[in-house]
Write a protein that holds these residues in place. Structure first.
Motif, mmCIF file in Angstrom:
data_model
loop_
_atom_site.group_PDB
_atom_site.id
_atom_site.type_symbol
_atom_site.label_atom_id
_atom_site.label_comp_id
_atom_site.label_asym_id
_atom_site.label_seq_id
_atom_site.Cartn_x
_atom_site.Cartn_y
_atom_site.Cartn_z
ATOM 1 N N ASP A 1 3.811 8.547 6.352
ATOM 2 C CA ASP A 1 2.703 7.600 6.319
ATOM 3 C C ASP A 1 2.398 7.147 4.895
ATOM 4 O O ASP A 1 2.158 5.962 4.643
ATOM 5 C CB ASP A 1 1.446 8.239 6.917
ATOM 6 N N LYS A 2 2.427 8.099 3.965
ATOM 7 C CA LYS A 2 2.126 7.739 2.583
ATOM 8 C C LYS A 2 3.196 6.820 1.998
ATOM 9 O O LYS A 2 2.890 5.872 1.278
ATOM 10 C CB LYS A 2 1.977 9.002 1.738
ATOM 11 N N LEU A 3 4.444 7.100 2.305
ATOM 12 C CA LEU A 3 5.524 6.243 1.806
ATOM 13 C C LEU A 3 5.428 4.837 2.407
ATOM 14 O O LEU A 3 5.664 3.835 1.725
ATOM 15 C CB LEU A 3 6.883 6.879 2.124
ATOM 16 N N GLU A 4 5.073 4.784 3.706
ATOM 17 C CA GLU A 4 4.903 3.481 4.342
ATOM 18 C C GLU A 4 3.736 2.717 3.724
ATOM 19 O O GLU A 4 3.821 1.499 3.513
ATOM 20 C CB GLU A 4 4.672 3.676 5.841
ATOM 21 N N ALA A 5 2.651 3.438 3.436
ATOM 22 C CA ALA A 5 1.499 2.782 2.814
ATOM 23 C C ALA A 5 1.855 2.251 1.425
ATOM 24 O O ALA A 5 1.467 1.144 1.049
ATOM 25 C CB ALA A 5 0.327 3.761 2.725
ATOM 26 N N GLN A 6 2.618 3.052 0.661
ATOM 27 C CA GLN A 6 3.026 2.598 -0.666
ATOM 28 C C GLN A 6 3.953 1.386 -0.572
ATOM 29 O O GLN A 6 3.847 0.449 -1.361
ATOM 30 C CB GLN A 6 3.712 3.744 -1.398
ATOM 31 N N LYS A 7 4.851 1.398 0.427
ATOM 32 C CA LYS A 7 5.762 0.267 0.600
ATOM 33 C C LYS A 7 4.991 -0.997 0.974
ATOM 34 O O LYS A 7 5.257 -2.089 0.449
ATOM 35 C CB LYS A 7 6.790 0.593 1.681
ATOM 36 N N ALA A 8 4.008 -0.852 1.887
ATOM 37 C CA ALA A 8 3.208 -2.009 2.280
ATOM 38 C C ALA A 8 2.425 -2.553 1.097
ATOM 39 O O ALA A 8 2.320 -3.763 0.903
ATOM 40 C CB ALA A 8 2.268 -1.630 3.421
#
Length: 458
Positions: free
Chosen positions: A262-269
């Protein structure tokens, strides 16, 4: 089904339930999670404290050492409670209490077909309390296949003290206390266990487990016999209640892999949003650059762009105003004669300071001070000096009155000098009251020295 098979089945279920039930089948979300705690932010965003209650079967038996000093053990009811502190996703400290009853007899025959030659026929031990502290390790807590864990496997080991009182029945006799008066025995115990925990809700878990307690004595069943120490086991079911805000997840059931995802996805977004904004800004900047180039063109090089230049074609090197037109030629600067203060000038000022006196408590200058003040006035009028007058007092009287008196005395000197022809704009008069003494105010001489007006010419 006899008691032996029942407890062995409980132990097998706790130890060998397949890992396939470890997680709930929930498909990964394509969006970004905003409620999951940060994976490296400590335990503040999780629930970490819980209590549990349980009940189940107690038996004087263990999978590793049989049924102690009697041939047959019986299953009796046991009850327990614990307090747990979850330190990490997969590690916790747990303080347990356990109580109940242990019983057994020699009804079963030995392997050679004979019965036991023990002098006792049966026993009953009251397990009054068992207090232990254990480390609990969660197995396979990180799940890369599913986002949410709802079942976890755990193992535990620790140490503590058990308090119990055995009663034994001799063959053909009546039941007696192992210790006179049923006195309590306390022995060191080592609990080793395993279990399954099911997450029923964010604050309640179902706990199934099996624990073997290794005692540091051979008196659990009231019969000291052989070289092996006694053991007992507890198979249980219970509920665990987790403390904390409902919005926070349990640390033990949180899946670090899902949180990291989730954190990696949030950073990517967030990175994608920044990049899109930069691209839009680049288009705007290109348009602005064209306009800036048009606005900053300056053919005559006078520093004013052609768009605003009202006097184009100004000769090179000409100073211009904001509209690009030549500035008026300034007049030649006037030469200001430098004024130098000599030692003789300083002597005249020092003499005036020494002779300056005022009426007691007033700003009236005494007449004998006029002669030296006249010389200072002549310096100011003939030499073009500037003068700073600083009035001071002793500490007699209130602070506010002393401040006013010091200012009035400095102003009185200034008024006298102006009256003798000095330029008032070149004289500054200030008062400091009693704040800057040059001597002690405890003696008359010191207070006299502190009542002064200082002259500074420049």
């Amino acid at each position: 089904m006899n008691n032996n098979k029942f407890l062995w089945a409980t132990a097998i279920c706790a130890l060998f339930v397949p890992l396939a039930v470890h997680a709930q089948s929930t498909a990964p979300s394509t969006g970004t999670s905003t409620s999951s705690p940060a994976i490296f932010d400590g335990t503040a965003d999780y629930r970490t404290f819980s209590i549990g209650i349980n009940g189940g079967g107690l038996g004087a038996v263990s999978p590793t050492g049989g049924s102690n000093d009697f041939t047959k053990w019986k299953a009796d009811f046991g009850y327990g409670a614990y307090v747990k502190w979850q330190l990490l996703h997969s590690l916790a400290l747990r303080a347990d209490y356990l109580g109940g009853k242990l019983t057994g007899n020699n009804d079963d025959k030995l392997g050679n077909g004979t019965t036991s030659n023990s002098p006792y026929s049966e026993f009953e031990t009251k397990l009054k309390w068992t207090a232990t502290l254990s480390a609990v390790a969660t197995v396979a807590n990180i799940n890369w296949l599913h986002r949410k864990n709802f079942v976890q496997i755990y193992v535990s080991a620790g140490g503590g003290i058990a308090g119990y009182s055995p009663r034994i029945t001799p063959v053909g006799g009546a039941e007696v206390d192992y210790k006179a008066g049923g006195k309590n025995i306390q022995e060191l115990v080592i609990p080793v266990g395993a279990g399954l925990k099911f997450k029923l809700s964010e604050g309640i878990n179902l706990d199934l487990g099996y624990t073997t307690y290794f005692t540091d004595g051979d008196n659990l069943d009231g019969y000291v016999h052989g070289s092996q120490k006694d053991k007992f086991s507890y198979g249980y079911a219970g509920l665990e209640f987790v403390f904390g805000k409902h919005s926070k997840p349990q640390l033990a059931f949180s899946n670090p892999a899902a949180i990291l995802y989730d954190k990696l996805e949030a950073q990517k977004a967030a990175t994608d949003q920044v990049q899109a904004r930069l691209n839009a800004e680049q288009v705007t900047n290109d348009s602005l650059s064209a306009n800036v180039a048009r606005l900053t063109a300056d053919q005559d090089g006078d520093g004013v762009s052609d768009f605003f230049d009202k006097c184009p074609g100004t000769p090179a090197g000409t100073k211009v105003d904001g509209s690009g037109c030549p500035l008026p030629v300034p007049e030649a600067p006037k030469v200001i004669e430098k004024v130098t203060v000599t030692e003789e000038d300083n002597r005249v000022v020092r003499e005036a300071v020494r002779n300056l006196e005022f009426a007691t408590g007033k700003s009236n200058i005494l007449p004998h001070s006029y002669e030296t003040l006249n010389k200072v006035a002549e310096l100011l009028t003939t030499r073009g000096f500037s003068l700073k007058l600083a009035g001071h007092t002793d500490n007699v009287g209130s602070d506010s009155k002393n401040m006013i008196l010091s200012k009035d005395r400095a102003e009185a000197v200034k008024a006298y000098l102006v009256g003798r022809g000095a330029n008032p704009t070149r004289i500054e008069a200030v008062g400091y009251g009693e704040t800057q003494p040059i001597a002690s105010n405890k003696t008359p001489q010191g207070r006299q020295a502190n009542r002064r007006v200082e002259f500074t010419i420049y």
